[in-house]
Design an enzyme around this catalytic site. Structure first.
Site, mmCIF file in Angstrom:
data_model
loop_
_atom_site.group_PDB
_atom_site.id
_atom_site.type_symbol
_atom_site.label_atom_id
_atom_site.label_comp_id
_atom_site.label_asym_id
_atom_site.label_seq_id
_atom_site.Cartn_x
_atom_site.Cartn_y
_atom_site.Cartn_z
ATOM 1 N N SER A 1 0.835 -1.216 0.000
ATOM 2 C CA SER A 1 0.000 0.000 0.000
ATOM 3 C C SER A 1 0.865 1.259 0.000
ATOM 4 O O SER A 1 0.601 2.221 -0.721
ATOM 5 C CB SER A 1 -0.876 0.046 1.255
ATOM 6 O OG SER A 1 -1.942 -0.836 1.142
ATOM 7 N N ARG B 1 1.581 4.346 -3.064
ATOM 8 C CA ARG B 1 1.428 5.782 -2.785
ATOM 9 C C ARG B 1 2.746 6.518 -2.975
ATOM 10 O O ARG B 1 2.767 7.658 -3.456
ATOM 11 C CB ARG B 1 0.879 5.969 -1.366
ATOM 12 C CG ARG B 1 -0.598 5.558 -1.278
ATOM 13 C CD ARG B 1 -0.992 5.187 0.120
ATOM 14 N NE ARG B 1 -2.423 4.953 0.259
ATOM 15 C CZ ARG B 1 -3.049 3.804 -0.035
ATOM 16 N NH1 ARG B 1 -2.360 2.766 -0.504
ATOM 17 N NH2 ARG B 1 -4.351 3.676 0.129
ATOM 18 N N SER C 1 -13.413 2.220 2.781
ATOM 19 C CA SER C 1 -12.399 1.853 1.788
ATOM 20 C C SER C 1 -11.338 2.934 1.667
ATOM 21 O O SER C 1 -11.623 4.077 1.311
ATOM 22 C CB SER C 1 -13.064 1.641 0.420
ATOM 23 O OG SER C 1 -12.089 1.691 -0.602
ATOM 24 N N GLN D 1 -9.151 2.911 -0.544
ATOM 25 C CA GLN D 1 -8.954 3.180 -1.972
ATOM 26 C C GLN D 1 -9.901 4.271 -2.450
ATOM 27 O O GLN D 1 -9.508 5.147 -3.234
ATOM 28 C CB GLN D 1 -9.124 1.898 -2.778
ATOM 29 C CG GLN D 1 -8.028 0.887 -2.469
ATOM 30 C CD GLN D 1 -8.167 -0.410 -3.228
ATOM 31 O OE1 GLN D 1 -9.136 -0.616 -3.958
ATOM 32 N NE2 GLN D 1 -7.210 -1.295 -3.056
ATOM 33 N N ASP E 1 -7.046 -7.253 5.000
ATOM 34 C CA ASP E 1 -6.292 -8.185 4.154
ATOM 35 C C ASP E 1 -5.784 -9.403 4.931
ATOM 36 O O ASP E 1 -5.256 -10.342 4.336
ATOM 37 C CB ASP E 1 -5.107 -7.453 3.496
ATOM 38 C CG ASP E 1 -5.601 -6.393 2.520
ATOM 39 O OD1 ASP E 1 -6.693 -6.570 1.953
ATOM 40 O OD2 ASP E 1 -4.904 -5.377 2.328
ATOM 41 N N LYS F 1 -12.875 -8.678 -3.254
ATOM 42 C CA LYS F 1 -11.407 -8.517 -3.331
ATOM 43 C C LYS F 1 -10.897 -9.279 -4.561
ATOM 44 O O LYS F 1 -11.660 -9.552 -5.473
ATOM 45 C CB LYS F 1 -10.761 -9.014 -2.033
ATOM 46 C CG LYS F 1 -11.132 -8.179 -0.808
ATOM 47 C CD LYS F 1 -10.490 -6.816 -0.850
ATOM 48 C CE LYS F 1 -10.868 -5.985 0.354
ATOM 49 N NZ LYS F 1 -10.435 -4.601 0.223
ATOM 50 N N ARG G 1 -13.251 -13.725 -1.208
ATOM 51 C CA ARG G 1 -12.382 -14.348 -0.189
ATOM 52 C C ARG G 1 -13.166 -15.123 0.856
ATOM 53 O O ARG G 1 -12.650 -16.085 1.419
ATOM 54 C CB ARG G 1 -11.488 -13.287 0.480
ATOM 55 C CG ARG G 1 -10.357 -12.873 -0.437
ATOM 56 C CD ARG G 1 -9.309 -12.018 0.252
ATOM 57 N NE ARG G 1 -8.237 -11.755 -0.701
ATOM 58 C CZ ARG G 1 -7.437 -10.692 -0.676
ATOM 59 N NH1 ARG G 1 -7.592 -9.776 0.273
ATOM 60 N NH2 ARG G 1 -6.499 -10.557 -1.584
HETATM 61 C C1 S3P Z 1 -5.743 -0.902 0.055
HETATM 62 C C2 S3P Z 1 -6.969 -0.811 0.647
HETATM 63 C C3 S3P Z 1 -7.819 -1.978 0.907
HETATM 64 C C4 S3P Z 1 -7.007 -3.265 0.875
HETATM 65 C C5 S3P Z 1 -6.115 -3.332 -0.326
HETATM 66 C C6 S3P Z 1 -5.140 -2.180 -0.334
HETATM 67 C C7 S3P Z 1 -4.989 0.331 -0.189
HETATM 68 O O1 S3P Z 1 -8.829 -2.048 -0.068
HETATM 69 O O2 S3P Z 1 -7.858 -4.389 0.893
HETATM 70 O O3 S3P Z 1 -5.390 -4.542 -0.326
HETATM 71 O O4 S3P Z 1 -3.782 0.263 -0.475
HETATM 72 O O5 S3P Z 1 -5.588 1.407 -0.106
HETATM 73 P P1 S3P Z 1 -10.222 -1.231 0.060
HETATM 74 O O6 S3P Z 1 -9.936 0.198 0.057
HETATM 75 O O7 S3P Z 1 -11.012 -1.653 -1.154
HETATM 76 O O8 S3P Z 1 -10.834 -1.741 1.332
#
Ligand code: S3P
Length: 433
Positions: free
Chosen positions: A20, A24, A163, A165, A320, A347, A351
């Site tokens: 992650s 970024r 989320s 993301q 995760d 995912k 899962r």
């Molecule tokens: C992540 C956010 C999570 C996670 C993914 C990585 C990220 O997803 O499950 O492996 O790097 O922002 P979600 O934002 O869909 O929950």
């Protein structure tokens, strides 16, 4: 890939950089002015997808092993790509990059592999459209055709699901908007984007209110390049923590692991369930908490009667790690029940279904719910495991294979490379049957 039962695991493992944080680091360095050197960049295939998309957008990137040097182009200095941006298997690449390209004055197309094309994208199409980008998709899924605009319209947005993301996508788009963009989180998710924006000199306000946590960025923000080191990935660490906890006589040390509270719930949950873990060397590295995690074999009684139920906001902070947590549940009195985890169905694979199917193949007693599962303490037997092409399923069940009687075979095990190339070699190097 064949896995044999193990009696214990021992050793010190320097895990790859956090996936992650690496995504970024690459994206924000590209949006910065100046050159950024990133050390311990994740070896994960997903992060290579991010690098290759940024290169297609005209960013000069040099990579030598885990060191990546990025020549930032500034927030609007990207070039129209010659072809589609291939995000591979990576949801983070697609969702965060969409926020960046939405604020550029050119069109582009984002594509992904079979799994990524199944995943929900309306959750980012909605806010980005509200901000002024024109997006077409395959009924809310990739491929996404995004016609960007600069400046975008600043918005206030409350994601419908917890989320990081979605939050990050909107904040990154907000960097190219005509005012202040706010995301309101009722359940807090990983805050790597906010921390790294601050590292690059951006003022990110985060205010607790009755309605939730309000996170605000301004379209005036300028990112200034600044070298950084990526901590090791706690999501990769979790597999070794569980293997060590479950096998008596084990002792595993994991140095320099990212220990951000919005990611580290697995440590507390395993500890509450009786795992023998210790934290040392806590410090901050470029705004991210880091620590060394030591896990020794043997599980004591759970610390609280409620420990066997994992639900509510905690789930977002170990999202995760659910596959490996379920495997851990087979080894403890009372088993484990995981709820409020419906997001796991969208995912890299479904899962919940994948965990339930594979635990049953190994002889465990499992109940499936729309938003989770419950597994009893069970003796595991070696089986043929379907990874469903999902890296975390492959790795969680490799650990289950160590705990089982008889041999386990994991199909399409190479998918582990998505987050952890070399996982099986590392596992073999610490295993003493
Ligand atoms: C992540 C956010 C999570 C996670 C993914 C990585 C990220 O997803 O499950 O492996 O790097 O922002 P979600 O934002 O869909 O929950």
């Amino acid at each position: 890939m064949k896995i044999s039962p193990a009696s214990h695991v021992r050793g010190t493992i320097r895990l790859p950089g956090d996936k992650s944080i690496s995504h970024r680091a690459a994206m924000l360095s590209a949006m910065a002015v100046g050159e950024t050197r990133i050390d311990n960049f994740a070896s994960a295939e997903d992060c290579a997808s991010t690098i290759s998309c940024l290169r297609s957008l005209g960013v000069a990137i040099e990579r030598a092993g885990n060191t990546v040097v990025i020549n930032g182009v500034g927030k609007t200095g990207f070039f129209p790509p010659a072809g589609p941006l291939d995000c591979g298997n990576s949801g983070t690449t697609m969702r965060l990059l969409s926020g960046i390209v939405a604020g550029q004055d050119f069109p582009c197309v984002l594509i992904g592999d079979e799994s990524l094309q199944m995943r929900p994208m309306k959750r980012i199409i909605g806010p980005l459209t509200e901000m002024g980008a024109a997006i077409t998709s395959n009924d809310g899924r990739a491929p996404l055709s995004i016609s960007g605009k600069n400046p975008l319209t600043a918005i206030e947005y409350r994601p419908p699901v917890a989320s990081a993301q979605i939050k990050s996508c909107v904040l990154l788009a907000g960097l190219n908007a005509d005012g202040e963009t706010t995301v309101i989180e009722t359940v807090q998710t990983r805050d790597h984007t906010e921390r790294m924006l601050r590292w690059f000199g951006v003022d990110v306000a985060a205010t607790e209110t009755e309605g939730g946590l309000r996170i605000t960025v301004s379209g005036d923000a300028v990112l200034t390049s600044r070298d950084l080191i990526v901590p090791s990935d706690i999501s990769s660490a979790a597999f070794f923590m569980v293997a060590a906890a479950c096998l008596r006589g084990s002792d595993i040390v994991l140095p320099n692991v990212g220990f951000n509270a919005s990611r580290a719930a697995i440590f507390d949950v395993l500890g509450d369930l009786g795992a023998n873990m210790r934290l040392t060397g806590q410090r901050e590295v470029n705004n991210e908490p880091v620590a060394t995690i030591r896990t020794q074999g043997g599980i004591s009684a759970a610390k609280t009667p409620r420990a066997n139920l994992v639900n509510g906001p905690t789930v977002a902070n170990l999202v995760d790690e659910v596959p490996i947590l379920a495997v851990f549940g087979t080894q403890i009195d009372g088993g484990i029940e995981i709820r409020d985890a419906a997001e796991l169905r969208v995912k890299e694979s479904d899962r919940i279904a994948a965990i339930v199917e594979n635990l049953r193949r190994m002889g465990a007693t499992v109940e499936e719910f729309p938003d989770g599962l419950k597994v009893e303490r069970s003796d595991l037997a070696g089986a043929v495991i379907d990874s469903f092409g999902d890296h975390r399923i492959a790795m969680a069940f490799a650990v289950a294979g160590l705990l089982a009687s008889g041999e386990t075979e994991i199909t399409r095990a190479e998918c582990a490379d998505i987050s952890f190339p070399g996982f099986f070699d590392t596992l073999a190097s610490i295993t003493d049957a």
